[in-house]
Design an enzyme around this catalytic site. Structure first.
Site, PDB file in Angstrom:
ATOM      1  N   GLU A  10      -8.521  -5.462   5.690  1.00  0.00           N
ATOM      2  CA  GLU A  10      -8.400  -5.006   4.303  1.00  0.00           C
ATOM      3  C   GLU A  10      -7.204  -5.671   3.610  1.00  0.00           C
ATOM      4  O   GLU A  10      -7.314  -6.085   2.464  1.00  0.00           O
ATOM      5  CB  GLU A  10      -8.261  -3.477   4.277  1.00  0.00           C
ATOM      6  CG  GLU A  10      -9.554  -2.813   4.740  1.00  0.00           C
ATOM      7  CD  GLU A  10      -9.411  -1.320   4.945  1.00  0.00           C
ATOM      8  OE1 GLU A  10      -9.051  -0.916   6.062  1.00  0.00           O
ATOM      9  OE2 GLU A  10      -9.642  -0.569   3.995  1.00  0.00           O
ATOM     10  N   ARG A  18      -2.854  -2.128  -3.173  1.00  0.00           N
ATOM     11  CA  ARG A  18      -4.067  -1.364  -2.892  1.00  0.00           C
ATOM     12  C   ARG A  18      -4.030  -0.127  -3.785  1.00  0.00           C
ATOM     13  O   ARG A  18      -3.075   0.648  -3.747  1.00  0.00           O
ATOM     14  CB  ARG A  18      -4.086  -0.940  -1.428  1.00  0.00           C
ATOM     15  CG  ARG A  18      -5.291  -0.119  -1.141  1.00  0.00           C
ATOM     16  CD  ARG A  18      -5.364   0.346   0.271  1.00  0.00           C
ATOM     17  NE  ARG A  18      -6.561   1.140   0.426  1.00  0.00           N
ATOM     18  CZ  ARG A  18      -6.719   2.075   1.336  1.00  0.00           C
ATOM     19  NH1 ARG A  18      -5.777   2.321   2.203  1.00  0.00           N
ATOM     20  NH2 ARG A  18      -7.836   2.755   1.382  1.00  0.00           N
ATOM     21  N   ARG A  70     -12.316  15.245   8.843  1.00  0.00           N
ATOM     22  CA  ARG A  70     -13.093  15.643   7.655  1.00  0.00           C
ATOM     23  C   ARG A  70     -14.525  15.974   8.046  1.00  0.00           C
ATOM     24  O   ARG A  70     -15.109  15.312   8.907  1.00  0.00           O
ATOM     25  CB  ARG A  70     -13.116  14.506   6.625  1.00  0.00           C
ATOM     26  CG  ARG A  70     -11.784  14.267   5.985  1.00  0.00           C
ATOM     27  CD  ARG A  70     -11.842  13.094   5.018  1.00  0.00           C
ATOM     28  NE  ARG A  70     -10.748  12.174   5.270  1.00  0.00           N
ATOM     29  CZ  ARG A  70     -10.737  10.903   4.939  1.00  0.00           C
ATOM     30  NH1 ARG A  70     -11.765  10.363   4.314  1.00  0.00           N
ATOM     31  NH2 ARG A  70      -9.705  10.145   5.212  1.00  0.00           N
ATOM     32  N   HIS A 115     -13.298   2.808   0.699  1.00  0.00           N
ATOM     33  CA  HIS A 115     -13.268   1.744   1.727  1.00  0.00           C
ATOM     34  C   HIS A 115     -13.864   0.442   1.200  1.00  0.00           C
ATOM     35  O   HIS A 115     -14.346  -0.386   1.977  1.00  0.00           O
ATOM     36  CB  HIS A 115     -14.092   2.129   2.980  1.00  0.00           C
ATOM     37  CG  HIS A 115     -13.433   3.105   3.893  1.00  0.00           C
ATOM     38  ND1 HIS A 115     -14.168   4.010   4.630  1.00  0.00           N
ATOM     39  CD2 HIS A 115     -12.139   3.315   4.201  1.00  0.00           C
ATOM     40  CE1 HIS A 115     -13.331   4.745   5.351  1.00  0.00           C
ATOM     41  NE2 HIS A 115     -12.100   4.344   5.106  1.00  0.00           N
ATOM     42  N   ASN A 158       0.872  -1.177   0.000  1.00  0.00           N
ATOM     43  CA  ASN A 158       0.000   0.000   0.000  1.00  0.00           C
ATOM     44  C   ASN A 158       0.907   1.225   0.000  1.00  0.00           C
ATOM     45  O   ASN A 158       1.457   1.599   1.032  1.00  0.00           O
ATOM     46  CB  ASN A 158      -0.882  -0.040   1.253  1.00  0.00           C
ATOM     47  CG  ASN A 158      -1.847   1.129   1.311  1.00  0.00           C
ATOM     48  OD1 ASN A 158      -1.788   2.036   0.482  1.00  0.00           O
ATOM     49  ND2 ASN A 158      -2.730   1.119   2.300  1.00  0.00           N
TER      50      ASN A 158
END
Ligand code: ADP
Length: 401
Positions: free
Chosen positions: A388, A90, A240, A179, A7
């Site tokens: 993940e 990823r 956020r 996601h 990743n």
């Protein structure tokens, strides 16, 4: 079969080495601050942890350090990096093209490049990771697993905004959702826990971490999700804002303090959410501790309340969209660990068929999958530690075995 998962971020590389099938983690690590002078690699082999601090000017040098660590006689787990049979990457954005993981070829590389415009912070370093791994491990198959792929099943009424249609055609502005690996993994696990085929489960999956998103899953496929054109939309997150009235942006832009759009963008992404509301922290644990000290009318408590309120509002939306919900699933750092947040989000939903067992919610063993609903609850409530990287390893293994 040894599978390496990579990743690549703009200044970091996360990696995990798996023995597949069976998803056994052989080693993993994180290289941080690439190009910043004080780079550091934290490499783990089982319970052992190795810290290596040295300047890493670029991703190429970083990957070569990681590969040499994996095959190092003292810290490694391989005799030779040639034991690596496949690499899973990823990749944040696959645009409208990919609804599944893909074996990487020139066509896939071209598409990831085309999507750099849609994910300017993520796709370029993802591409660098693919290019450098291809050079370092010639002939080893590479797979791209896209964060957007699981949400490519959204119907048009869910992914189009109420904008002139030409804006979608011209600029590809639509809801993509993110996601995806987490929502896909949890959908797969939830179906197993419910004892149903994946193609028959209806779920609301809630990935609550620093970045948070929810998905409505009908018959195993994503039909709506809270993140949008970018990961800024939807829930209130660590830093956020989540959804807001779009007219706020031109209004703020008319004020001197925010006369630069880049400053608005930074404020929405980095200074809002739990951090902005509380004025203290983006970390849910810190906010829980501070709220316990400062009381019900404090700003840390207000931040938690707004976070949970927004989740509950999306739950209502997705219950209406799905009609029948087999389970609500919680995952991510907050979803898996905060009993208080789960309790607050689900309070008062008994009339909608959702009731949790408060004792189970607080006391089930950490890190395990658990059904925390009351026996009589029509909809199950599941806590599922997300994985993940493991999902990317599975997808890579499926395409390369
Ligand atoms: P990221 O999106 O960066 O991967 P994580 O999924 O690791 O984030 O989630 C980080 C969040 O999880 C932080 O807000 C952290 O406070 C929260 N968290 C972790 N453990 C707990 C806990 N025991 N109780 C409450 N919140 C927790």
């Amino acid at each position: 079969m040894i599978v390496l998962i990579v990743n690549c971020g703009s200044s970091s590389i996360k990696y995990q080495l798996y023995d597949m099938p069976g998803r056994k983690v052989l080693a993993k690590g994180l290289l941080e601050r690439i190009g910043e002078g004080a780079s550091a690699l934290t490499h783990r082999r089982g319970e052992e942890k190795f810290e290596i601090a040295r300047p890493i000017p670029d991703h190429k040098t970083g990957l070569s350090l990681i590969l040499s660590c994996l095959a190092d006689p003292g810290r490694g787990v391989l005799k030779n990096v040639r034991e690596i049979s496949a690499v899973g990457h990823r990749v944040v954005h696959g645009g409208e093209r990919y609804s599944n993981a893909m074996r990487i070829d020139q066509d896939v590389i071209g598409c990831i490049g085309d999507c750099c415009d849609l994910a300017p912070l993520h796709n370029p370093p993802n591409l660098v990771g693919i290019q450098e791994c291809t050079l370092a491990l010639p002939g080893v198959p590479m797979v791209a697993v896209f964060d957007t792929a699981f949400h490519q099943t959204l119907p048009r009424e869910a992914y189009l905004y109420g904008l002139p249609y030409e804006i979608y055609e011209r600029y590809r502005i639509r809801k993509y959702g993110f996601h995806g690996t987490s929502h896909a993994y949890v959908t797969n696990r939830a179906a197993k826990l419910l004892g149903k085929p994946e193609a028959e489960v209806n779920l609301i999956t809630c990935h609550l971490g620093n970045g948070s998103s929810m998905a409505a899953v009908r018959n195993g496929k994503s039909v709506d999700t809270s993140m949008g054109f970018t990961p800024l939309a939807g829930l209130v997150m660590g830093t956020r804002s989540g959804d807001l009235d779009p007219a706020i942006i031109p209004y703020l832009n008319s004020k001197q303090e925010y006369s630069r759009v880049a400053d608005i963008d930074r404020m929405l992404n980095k200074k809002s959410g739990l951090l902005g509301i509380s004025g203290i922290s983006n970390d849910m644990r810190t906010l829980g501790d501070e709220a316990a000290k400062a009381g019900a009318s404090s700003r840390p408590q207000l931040a938690i309340n707004i976070f949970c309120y927004r989740i509950k509002a999306f739950l209502g939306q997705y219950m209406a969209i799905l009609g029948r919900v087999d389970a609500v699933c919680f995952m991510g750092g907050i979803g898996e660990n905060s009993a208080a947040v789960r309790e607050q989000c689900l309070a008062g939903l008994e009339n909608f068929g959702i009731a949790i067992d408060l004792q189970k919610n607080r006391n089930f063993p950490r890190g395990e999958e658990c059904d925390i609903s009351e026996a009589a609850s029509r909809t199950r409530v599941l806590v599922i530690p997300t994985d993940e990287e493991g999902w990317i390893a599975e997808e890579t293994y499926k395409l390369c075995k």
